[in-house]
Each structure stands twice: as C-alpha cells, then as structure tokens.
Design an enzyme around this catalytic site. Structure first.
Site, PDB file in Angstrom:
ATOM      1  N   ASN A  13     -31.879 -37.730 -58.355  1.00  0.00           N
ATOM      2  CA  ASN A  13     -32.026 -36.279 -58.265  1.00  0.00           C
ATOM      3  C   ASN A  13     -30.730 -35.747 -57.656  1.00  0.00           C
ATOM      4  OD1 ASN A  13     -32.693 -33.635 -57.815  1.00  0.00           O
ATOM      5  ND2 ASN A  13     -34.025 -34.052 -56.048  1.00  0.00           N
ATOM      6  N   TRP A  14     -29.917 -35.186 -58.515  1.00  0.00           N
ATOM      7  CA  TRP A  14     -28.609 -34.729 -58.029  1.00  0.00           C
ATOM      8  C   TRP A  14     -28.700 -33.446 -57.208  1.00  0.00           C
ATOM      9  CZ3 TRP A  14     -24.993 -35.244 -62.947  1.00  0.00           C
ATOM     10  CH2 TRP A  14     -24.788 -36.601 -63.216  1.00  0.00           C
ATOM     11  N   LYS A  15     -29.846 -32.781 -57.231  1.00  0.00           N
ATOM     12  CA  LYS A  15     -30.006 -31.486 -56.549  1.00  0.00           C
ATOM     13  C   LYS A  15     -28.915 -30.524 -57.058  1.00  0.00           C
ATOM     14  CE  LYS A  15     -31.866 -34.081 -52.735  1.00  0.00           C
ATOM     15  NZ  LYS A  15     -32.575 -33.950 -51.474  1.00  0.00           N
ATOM     16  N   HIS A  98     -40.846 -30.714 -56.276  1.00  0.00           N
ATOM     17  CA  HIS A  98     -40.007 -31.304 -55.222  1.00  0.00           C
ATOM     18  C   HIS A  98     -40.197 -30.503 -53.929  1.00  0.00           C
ATOM     19  CE1 HIS A  98     -36.466 -32.556 -52.965  1.00  0.00           C
ATOM     20  NE2 HIS A  98     -36.445 -33.627 -53.749  1.00  0.00           N
ATOM     21  N   GLU A 100     -38.195 -29.468 -51.807  1.00  0.00           N
ATOM     22  CA  GLU A 100     -37.252 -28.348 -51.620  1.00  0.00           C
ATOM     23  C   GLU A 100     -37.706 -27.121 -52.413  1.00  0.00           C
ATOM     24  OE1 GLU A 100     -33.700 -30.580 -52.567  1.00  0.00           O
ATOM     25  OE2 GLU A 100     -33.987 -31.724 -50.730  1.00  0.00           O
ATOM     26  N   GLU A 170     -42.866 -38.622 -51.635  1.00  0.00           N
ATOM     27  CA  GLU A 170     -41.671 -38.346 -50.841  1.00  0.00           C
ATOM     28  C   GLU A 170     -42.071 -37.688 -49.523  1.00  0.00           C
ATOM     29  OE1 GLU A 170     -37.967 -38.032 -53.379  1.00  0.00           O
ATOM     30  OE2 GLU A 170     -38.895 -36.076 -53.518  1.00  0.00           O
ATOM     31  N   GLY A 176     -33.310 -36.657 -47.375  1.00  0.00           N
ATOM     32  CA  GLY A 176     -31.976 -36.201 -46.968  1.00  0.00           C
ATOM     33  C   GLY A 176     -31.707 -36.334 -45.479  1.00  0.00           C
ATOM     34  N   SER A 216     -34.481 -40.924 -48.621  1.00  0.00           N
ATOM     35  CA  SER A 216     -33.391 -41.738 -48.080  1.00  0.00           C
ATOM     36  C   SER A 216     -33.435 -43.185 -48.571  1.00  0.00           C
ATOM     37  CB  SER A 216     -33.385 -41.667 -46.547  1.00  0.00           C
ATOM     38  OG  SER A 216     -33.200 -40.325 -46.124  1.00  0.00           O
ATOM     39  N   GLY A 237     -31.978 -39.188 -53.985  1.00  0.00           N
ATOM     40  CA  GLY A 237     -31.118 -38.009 -53.848  1.00  0.00           C
ATOM     41  C   GLY A 237     -29.680 -38.421 -53.599  1.00  0.00           C
ATOM     42  N   GLY A 238     -29.283 -38.412 -52.329  1.00  0.00           N
ATOM     43  CA  GLY A 238     -27.890 -38.651 -51.948  1.00  0.00           C
ATOM     44  C   GLY A 238     -27.256 -39.874 -52.599  1.00  0.00           C
TER      45      GLY A 238
HETATM   46  C1  PEP Z   1     -34.860 -36.400 -53.160  1.00  0.00           C
HETATM   47  O1  PEP Z   1     -34.074 -35.474 -53.326  1.00  0.00           O
HETATM   48  O2  PEP Z   1     -35.895 -36.453 -53.817  1.00  0.00           O
HETATM   49  C2  PEP Z   1     -34.535 -37.418 -52.165  1.00  0.00           C
HETATM   50  C3  PEP Z   1     -35.363 -38.404 -51.983  1.00  0.00           C
HETATM   51  O3  PEP Z   1     -33.342 -37.260 -51.479  1.00  0.00           O
HETATM   52  P1  PEP Z   1     -32.646 -38.373 -50.527  1.00  0.00           P
HETATM   53  O4  PEP Z   1     -32.668 -39.680 -51.281  1.00  0.00           O
HETATM   54  O5  PEP Z   1     -31.273 -37.850 -50.313  1.00  0.00           O
HETATM   55  O6  PEP Z   1     -33.473 -38.453 -49.287  1.00  0.00           O
END
Ligand code: PEP
Length: 254
Positions: A13-15, A98, A100, A170, A176, A216, A237-238
């Site tokens: 997930n590049w956001k 999600h 966010e 999640e 994040g 994470s 994500g990251g």
């Molecule tokens: C996400 O955006 O769904 C996520 C899990 O981000 P991260 O891996 O950065 O925690």
C-alpha cells in the site's frame, strides 16, 4: 495444511507516495525480484499512478490495485473514482476501509460495506481492512471490534463472492508506527476473523479466505508473522516503497 487452502497475498500500500514516473521505476526494480514468487503480489497505488503502474507491470506476476473506490457507478461525486472505472483500465484489486480512510476521511462501517459491494459488482477483488484502536485493545474489545467491522462490511456478500475478498487485519496502533503486533496477537485476531467467517459462510468457505496481517510488517519480522497458521499474507505500507525490503517480504511468504 489449512494454509494450502488459500492463496498467500502480499500487497503493498503505497499510500500517497510516488509520482507516476517513480511508480514505474519502482515496479521495474521489483519485477525481477518477485518473478518467482509463490504468492500473489499486488501494489495498491495512488489513482494517478494506476496507468503507469499497469504499464510497468504488464506481462509480469505483479497485480495492480487502487486504495479506495466510491460506491456509486457514476454521478455527482466530485473527486471520487468508481469501481467500474478502475476495472475498465485493468485494475484488479482495491483496498477498502483502510484505517486512514476511516480516521481521516470519515469512512464508516456502512460506507465500507457500500464500497465493498460496488467493488465486487465491478469485478474487483477487495482488500478489506479491519482493526482496533489502541484504546479498544486496552479495553479488551479487539475481537468484538473486528467482528463488527467484518460482519457489516460483508453483509450481502455471498459465499461465491467471498473468493474475491481478502481481509487485512491491521491494528491501528501498529500502522506506520514501527510497533508490530506480536505473532500471537496477529494470529489470534486472524483466527477470530476466520471463526466469524465460518459462522457466516461455513467452515469450508472460511478456510478458503486469505487473511493478511498489516502494521509495520517489514523484511525483518515478515517470516515469523507469515509462519502463523492464520496469517496468510501481509498488507505492507512503508516497506513496500523499498524494492529489496518488499522482495524479502514476498520471499518470506513462500
Ligand atoms: C498500511 O498502510 O496498511 C500499513 C500496514 O502501513 P505500515 O506497513 O507502514 O505500517
């Protein structure tokens, strides 16, 4: 083994990161690294990157997804994108619900259900995100929270359509933040979600659903998390913005 009953899915997930040119460059870098993946590999990219990402991934095993879709097929919804529009250009996956979107943009369990319905109707596969806030974990209502989120999102989804649902557990406090759920916490919630699916659709259908962990997940912790019996993949994500890290997570899913 139960895990053989469902495909492992590693989705990035590049956001709101990377321009179209940067998207194409990252996919070109990742492509050879994941060519032999034993799992499904997806990048969920910003809307404006979709065309470049589809072109960069063409002919590879990388699937492209969006990060949201609207519930209407068309109409006066300035700034929104319909699921059918995504499907028409070759998008296969869409993230729905999600945290966010829920926290910053007002998504509710009901709108998540509407978006899920629209995505399925358009022929997309949905990555449905559920997860508790830290406060809810402290109150010991994690399972109740994700059960309600999942149940409302899937209201009206048939057993046949469940094949196009991936659930991403999640915990919001882990997204994040660098904090990761323990493997026991991740597996406990994923297994609770599967138990709910068995109540709703029967055990055989529930055993076929891919349930990811997200929060994470990175190259260092992926192997241990993905080894859990009810953790069938990851929403990343990251770490999905770094080719080598993402490829290591994909390799850990084999
Ligand atoms: C996400 O955006 O769904 C996520 C899990 O981000 P991260 O891996 O950065 O925690």
């Amino acid at each position: 083994m139960q895990k053989d009953l469902r495909p492992a899915v590693i989705a990035g997930n590049w956001k709101m990161n990377l321009t179209p040119a940067a998207a194409a460059a990252l996919i070109a870098e990742v492509r050879p690294l994941v060519a032999d993946a034993a799992c499904t590999v997806v990048f969920c990219v910003p809307f404006v990157d979709l065309a470049a990402a589809l072109e960069a991934a063409a002919g590879s095993n990388i699937k492209i997804g969006a990060q949201n879709c609207h519930w209407a097929t068309d109409g006066a919804y300035t700034g929104e994108v319909a699921a059918g529009m995504l499907r028409e250009i070759g998008v296969e996956y869409v993230i729905v619900g999600h945290s966010e979107r829920r926290t910053l943009f007002g998504d509710t369990n009901e709108t998540v259900a509407q978006r899920t319905r629209a995505a399925l109707d358009a022929g997309l596969t949905v990555i449905l995100c559920v997860g508790e806030y830290l406060e809810q974990r402290k109150q010991n209502i994690t399972l109740e929270t994700v059960r309600i989120q999942t149940k409302i999102a899937l209201a009206g989804v048939s057993a046949g359509e469940l094949k196009r649902i991936v659930i991403a557990y999640e915990p919001v406090w882990a997204i994040g933040t660098g904090l990761t759920a323990t493997v026991a916490q991740a597996n406990e919630v994923n297994s609770g979600i599967r138990a709910l699916l068995a109540e709703l659709y029967g055990k055989a259908a529930a055993d076929g659903v891919t349930i990811q962990y997200g929060g994470s997940m990175n190259a260092a912790n992926a192997e241990e998390l993905l080894a859990q019996p009810d953790v069938d993949g990851g929403l990343i994500g990251g770490a999905s913005l770094k080719a080598a890290d993402f490829a290591r997570i994909v390799a850990a899913a084999q």
